[in-house]
Design an enzyme around this catalytic site. Structure first.
Site, PDB file in Angstrom:
ATOM      1  N   ASP A  95       4.935   0.324  12.118  1.00  0.00           N
ATOM      2  CA  ASP A  95       3.716  -0.297  11.578  1.00  0.00           C
ATOM      3  C   ASP A  95       3.570  -1.758  11.979  1.00  0.00           C
ATOM      4  O   ASP A  95       2.553  -2.373  11.708  1.00  0.00           O
ATOM      5  CB  ASP A  95       3.685  -0.191  10.047  1.00  0.00           C
ATOM      6  CG  ASP A  95       3.473   1.234   9.600  1.00  0.00           C
ATOM      7  OD1 ASP A  95       3.608   1.509   8.400  1.00  0.00           O
ATOM      8  OD2 ASP A  95       3.191   2.079  10.473  1.00  0.00           O
ATOM      9  N   CYS A 128      -4.504  12.199  12.996  1.00  0.00           N
ATOM     10  CA  CYS A 128      -5.322  10.980  12.925  1.00  0.00           C
ATOM     11  C   CYS A 128      -5.164  10.296  14.287  1.00  0.00           C
ATOM     12  O   CYS A 128      -4.532  10.824  15.195  1.00  0.00           O
ATOM     13  CB  CYS A 128      -4.854  10.086  11.786  1.00  0.00           C
ATOM     14  SG  CYS A 128      -3.301   9.297  12.136  1.00  0.00           S
ATOM     15  N   ARG A 167       0.605  14.161  13.195  1.00  0.00           N
ATOM     16  CA  ARG A 167       1.020  13.915  11.807  1.00  0.00           C
ATOM     17  C   ARG A 167       1.222  15.221  11.001  1.00  0.00           C
ATOM     18  O   ARG A 167       0.619  15.431   9.968  1.00  0.00           O
ATOM     19  CB  ARG A 167       0.005  13.027  11.089  1.00  0.00           C
ATOM     20  CG  ARG A 167      -0.474  11.802  11.821  1.00  0.00           C
ATOM     21  CD  ARG A 167       0.459  10.611  11.808  1.00  0.00           C
ATOM     22  NE  ARG A 167       0.896  10.134  10.522  1.00  0.00           N
ATOM     23  CZ  ARG A 167       0.274   9.180   9.821  1.00  0.00           C
ATOM     24  NH1 ARG A 167      -0.846   8.699  10.242  1.00  0.00           N
ATOM     25  NH2 ARG A 167       0.784   8.765   8.673  1.00  0.00           N
ATOM     26  N   ARG A 207      -8.578  -0.430   4.786  1.00  0.00           N
ATOM     27  CA  ARG A 207      -7.740   0.572   4.129  1.00  0.00           C
ATOM     28  C   ARG A 207      -6.434  -0.020   3.643  1.00  0.00           C
ATOM     29  O   ARG A 207      -5.849   0.456   2.686  1.00  0.00           O
ATOM     30  CB  ARG A 207      -7.423   1.719   5.089  1.00  0.00           C
ATOM     31  CG  ARG A 207      -8.630   2.489   5.547  1.00  0.00           C
ATOM     32  CD  ARG A 207      -8.238   3.689   6.343  1.00  0.00           C
ATOM     33  NE  ARG A 207      -7.246   4.494   5.630  1.00  0.00           N
ATOM     34  CZ  ARG A 207      -6.869   5.692   6.053  1.00  0.00           C
ATOM     35  NH1 ARG A 207      -7.369   6.188   7.171  1.00  0.00           N
ATOM     36  NH2 ARG A 207      -5.981   6.384   5.382  1.00  0.00           N
ATOM     37  N   LYS A 231       0.844  -1.205   0.000  1.00  0.00           N
ATOM     38  CA  LYS A 231       0.000   0.000   0.000  1.00  0.00           C
ATOM     39  C   LYS A 231       0.877   1.252   0.000  1.00  0.00           C
ATOM     40  O   LYS A 231       0.654   2.187  -0.759  1.00  0.00           O
ATOM     41  CB  LYS A 231      -0.884  -0.008   1.241  1.00  0.00           C
ATOM     42  CG  LYS A 231      -1.477   1.330   1.632  1.00  0.00           C
ATOM     43  CD  LYS A 231      -2.347   1.272   2.854  1.00  0.00           C
ATOM     44  CE  LYS A 231      -1.589   1.499   4.128  1.00  0.00           C
ATOM     45  NZ  LYS A 231      -1.312   2.904   4.482  1.00  0.00           N
ATOM     46  N   ASN A 232       1.933   1.234   0.869  1.00  0.00           N
ATOM     47  CA  ASN A 232       2.723   2.449   1.050  1.00  0.00           C
ATOM     48  C   ASN A 232       3.748   2.696  -0.047  1.00  0.00           C
ATOM     49  O   ASN A 232       4.482   3.677  -0.004  1.00  0.00           O
ATOM     50  CB  ASN A 232       3.388   2.444   2.437  1.00  0.00           C
ATOM     51  CG  ASN A 232       2.352   2.633   3.531  1.00  0.00           C
ATOM     52  OD1 ASN A 232       1.194   2.951   3.254  1.00  0.00           O
ATOM     53  ND2 ASN A 232       2.745   2.404   4.768  1.00  0.00           N
TER      54      ASN A 232
HETATM   55  C1  EPZ Z   1       4.413   6.791   6.557  1.00  0.00           C
HETATM   56  O1  EPZ Z   1       3.648   7.826   7.137  1.00  0.00           O
HETATM   57  C2  EPZ Z   1       3.475   5.607   6.410  1.00  0.00           C
HETATM   58  N1  EPZ Z   1       2.369   5.965   5.538  1.00  0.00           N
HETATM   59  C3  EPZ Z   1       2.951   5.196   7.787  1.00  0.00           C
HETATM   60  O2  EPZ Z   1       2.174   4.026   7.601  1.00  0.00           O
HETATM   61  C4  EPZ Z   1       4.144   4.850   8.683  1.00  0.00           C
HETATM   62  O3  EPZ Z   1       3.664   4.536   9.967  1.00  0.00           O
HETATM   63  C5  EPZ Z   1       5.094   6.048   8.757  1.00  0.00           C
HETATM   64  O4  EPZ Z   1       5.513   6.427   7.425  1.00  0.00           O
HETATM   65  C6  EPZ Z   1       6.349   5.740   9.563  1.00  0.00           C
HETATM   66  O5  EPZ Z   1       7.006   4.652   8.994  1.00  0.00           O
HETATM   67  C7  EPZ Z   1       2.580   5.975   4.196  1.00  0.00           C
HETATM   68  O6  EPZ Z   1       3.661   5.690   3.713  1.00  0.00           O
HETATM   69  C8  EPZ Z   1       1.390   6.328   3.337  1.00  0.00           C
HETATM   70  P1  EPZ Z   1       6.506  10.087   8.669  1.00  0.00           P
HETATM   71  P2  EPZ Z   1       4.240   9.341   7.183  1.00  0.00           P
HETATM   72  O7  EPZ Z   1       6.407  11.354   7.898  1.00  0.00           O
HETATM   73  O8  EPZ Z   1       5.108   9.570   6.013  1.00  0.00           O
HETATM   74  C9  EPZ Z   1       6.864  13.331  12.105  1.00  0.00           C
HETATM   75  C10 EPZ Z   1       0.331   2.641   7.835  1.00  0.00           C
HETATM   76  O9  EPZ Z   1      -0.033   2.027   8.834  1.00  0.00           O
HETATM   77  N2  EPZ Z   1       6.757  14.317  11.017  1.00  0.00           N
HETATM   78  O10 EPZ Z   1       7.629   9.149   8.369  1.00  0.00           O
HETATM   79  O11 EPZ Z   1       3.105  10.260   7.422  1.00  0.00           O
HETATM   80  C11 EPZ Z   1       5.578  12.534  12.275  1.00  0.00           C
HETATM   81  O12 EPZ Z   1       4.673  13.223  13.110  1.00  0.00           O
HETATM   82  C12 EPZ Z   1       0.778   4.080   7.949  1.00  0.00           C
HETATM   83  O13 EPZ Z   1       0.416   2.147   6.679  1.00  0.00           O
HETATM   84  C13 EPZ Z   1       6.850  15.661  11.327  1.00  0.00           C
HETATM   85  O14 EPZ Z   1       7.011  16.050  12.479  1.00  0.00           O
HETATM   86  O15 EPZ Z   1       5.142   9.278   8.487  1.00  0.00           O
HETATM   87  C14 EPZ Z   1       6.080  11.249  12.908  1.00  0.00           C
HETATM   88  O16 EPZ Z   1       6.265  11.453  14.298  1.00  0.00           O
HETATM   89  C15 EPZ Z   1       0.498   4.635   9.322  1.00  0.00           C
HETATM   90  N3  EPZ Z   1       6.754  16.570  10.318  1.00  0.00           N
HETATM   91  C16 EPZ Z   1       7.454  11.051  12.262  1.00  0.00           C
HETATM   92  O17 EPZ Z   1       7.843  12.349  11.754  1.00  0.00           O
HETATM   93  C17 EPZ Z   1       6.586  16.197   8.998  1.00  0.00           C
HETATM   94  O18 EPZ Z   1       6.525  17.073   8.108  1.00  0.00           O
HETATM   95  C18 EPZ Z   1       7.469  10.055  11.114  1.00  0.00           C
HETATM   96  O19 EPZ Z   1       6.441  10.433  10.215  1.00  0.00           O
HETATM   97  C19 EPZ Z   1       6.487  14.817   8.711  1.00  0.00           C
HETATM   98  C20 EPZ Z   1       6.584  13.887   9.735  1.00  0.00           C
END
Ligand code: EPZ
Length: 428
Positions: free
Chosen positions: A309, A117, A122, A401, A22-23
């Site tokens: 995840d 969420c 996020r 999802r 998915k990702n």
């Molecule tokens: C991706 O989300 C995945 N989703 C998530 O999978 C996964 O849990 C996550 O990466 C971590 O591996 C997709 O790929 C569609 P991040 P993403 O940006 O990119 C902080 C699932 O279950 N952050 O790597 O949104 C954030 O709050 C989903 O399939 C900022 O502060 O995650 C978090 O604490 C859930 N500012 C950390 O970084 C930003 O601009 C990692 O988030 C971006 C992120």
């Protein structure tokens, strides 16, 4: 609202085939916006989030054909709208992945700022700061992120992410492929999905080096062409089914997977007593050791370490392990919602800040429980499979999802699981 009814206690035996990731499919669909030519993607998982992403592309003006259920032929030759509306983004945060491609190709993008969420706030501040480094002007207008490239288009830059961000790395990669000059991304995410996206972009004519490492170099090009690409298997679905075999003390052959994408998960589970044999590069044979499971601590980290995840699924498994395990969630601030539902089933879990202390082995008893997010739902399914009696999981739209045909896949290896669509029970 659909529910799952699970009658636990059955050892799962048989074969399960893994679907596309998915990702990876989510950013790869967005990447098709970068060219007027047709991009063909195979092995796209048939899950709700991809149906949403497809709708977003069509709302922007792209045509998406699906000659087969899991093949998407996307042609973004007449994009007239550059906006991802709130009602779409609020259902799926990954819609923000339209920002990079729209900004790169059309010089403008308007995407509703995704709300938080269940698992955390996020934010996407790191995405936006990176776009500004590439020369974009980014503003927040009535809840929308409005981004505009300068007259001559985006300009390559050195971008240092203060935090590892998966979709942030993907968004910036897609913005930079058409920027003038070179872009270097430092502290980039290293997930296999990043490498898969970079492979597609390079097939389209981009010039990306270093995807999968913490430093990615992108040489901007004038334009991109169409391409054909097969999405990698879903490593989190794979990890989920490994745990399904172990938690039910069964034996499952998992086919069409990429063991090399989840070494940290495999090593951790082996250390906890799960027997995992790599039959070949795409097949795992999984069973629980005769001596049972032992409690092992885990800390979630960016790839290649243990993925957040898989944290909820691992917690379900640790309720069946002898001893005390400490689960340290370092990525998201609120990713323990599954714990209270597992406790309702008899688990012994204490939450203290970003740590969960699990004391096992406890016998789980089926109960009515509620899913709160995608991976928490998977954790409750796993607990239901090993609990005695019946577990009724509500709000399973969360699991739809990101898991393709999970009821059918689990039923095929002997699980007593059915989907209750309000009145009618089905095993599809
Ligand atoms: C991706 O989300 C995945 N989703 C998530 O999978 C996964 O849990 C996550 O990466 C971590 O591996 C997709 O790929 C569609 P991040 P993403 O940006 O990119 C902080 C699932 O279950 N952050 O790597 O949104 C954030 O709050 C989903 O399939 C900022 O502060 O995650 C978090 O604490 C859930 N500012 C950390 O970084 C930003 O601009 C990692 O988030 C971006 C992120």
């Amino acid at each position: 609202m659909d529910k799952f009814l699970i009658r636990g206690g059955k050892a799962l035996r048989g074969k399960i085939a893994i679907s596309g990731a998915k990702n990876s499919a989510l950013p790869c669909l967005a990447a098709a916006l970068l060219t007027p030519e047709t991009v063909i993607l195979h092995n796209v998982p048939y899950v709700k989030d991809l149906i949403t992403q497809r709708r977003l592309l069509e709302d922007l003006g792209a045509t998406v054909l699906t000659p087969e259920l899991r093949t998407h032929k996307i042609t973004a030759s007449n994009i007239e709208i550059f906006e991802a509306p709130y009602e779409l983004v609020k259902t799926m945060r990954a819609s923000v992945l339209a920002l990079g491609p729209l900004l790169a190709r059309f010089g403008q993008a308007k995407v509703s700022l995704p709300g938080g969420c269940a698992i955390g706030t996020r934010p996407i501040d790191l995405h936006l700061k990176a776009f500004e480094k590439l020369g974009a002007v980014v503003s927040l207008e009535a809840g929308n992120v409005v981004a505009r490239a300068p007259e001559g288009g985006l300009v390559g830059a050195e971008i240092y992410f203060e935090k590892v961000t998966v979709t942030g790395t993907e968004n910036v990669m897609m913005a930079a492929v058409l920027a003038k000059g070179k872009t270097k991304i430092f502290n980039a995410a290293r997930e296999p999905e990043i490498e898969d996206l970079a492979e597609l972009l390079n097939k389209m004519g981009a010039r990306i080096k270093g995807a999968g490492t913490e430093t990615i170099e992108i040489e901007g090009v004038e334009g991109l062409n169409g391409a054909e690409h097969t999405i990698i298997p879903d490593r989190i679905e794979t990890g989920t089914f490994i745990i399904a075999a172990a938690i039910t003390n069964g034996e499952i052959e998992i086919t069409g997977c990429r063991p090399d994408h989840l070494h940290a998960v495999i090593e951790k589970l082996r250390s906890a007593g799960v027997e995992i044999e790599e039959l070949n590069q795409s097949t795992l044979l999984v069973k629980c050791s005769k001596n049972g499971l032992v409690a092992k601590d885990v800390t979630t980290e960016p790839h290649p370490l243990f993925p957040t995840d898989m944290q909820a699924q691992y917690m379900a498994l640790m309720t069946q392990a002898e001893g005390v395990s400490i689960i340290n969630e370092t990525i998201f601030e609120n990713r323990f919602m599954h714990a209270s539902e597992l406790i309702r089933m008899g688990a012994n879990i204490q939450i203290s800040g970003n740590k969960a202390i699990v004391r096992g082995k406890t016998n789980l008893a089926g109960a009515p429980v509620q899913a709160s997010d995608l991976r928490a739902s998977a954790s409750l399914v796993l607990a239901g499979l090993c609990a005695s009696g019946e577990t009724l999981i509500d709000r399973v739209y969360h699991i739809d999802r990101g898991y393709e045909n999970i009821v059918k896949k689990l039923s095929s290896v002997g699980a007593k699981i059915e989907r209750i669509t309000d009145s009618v029970a089905t095993t599809a």
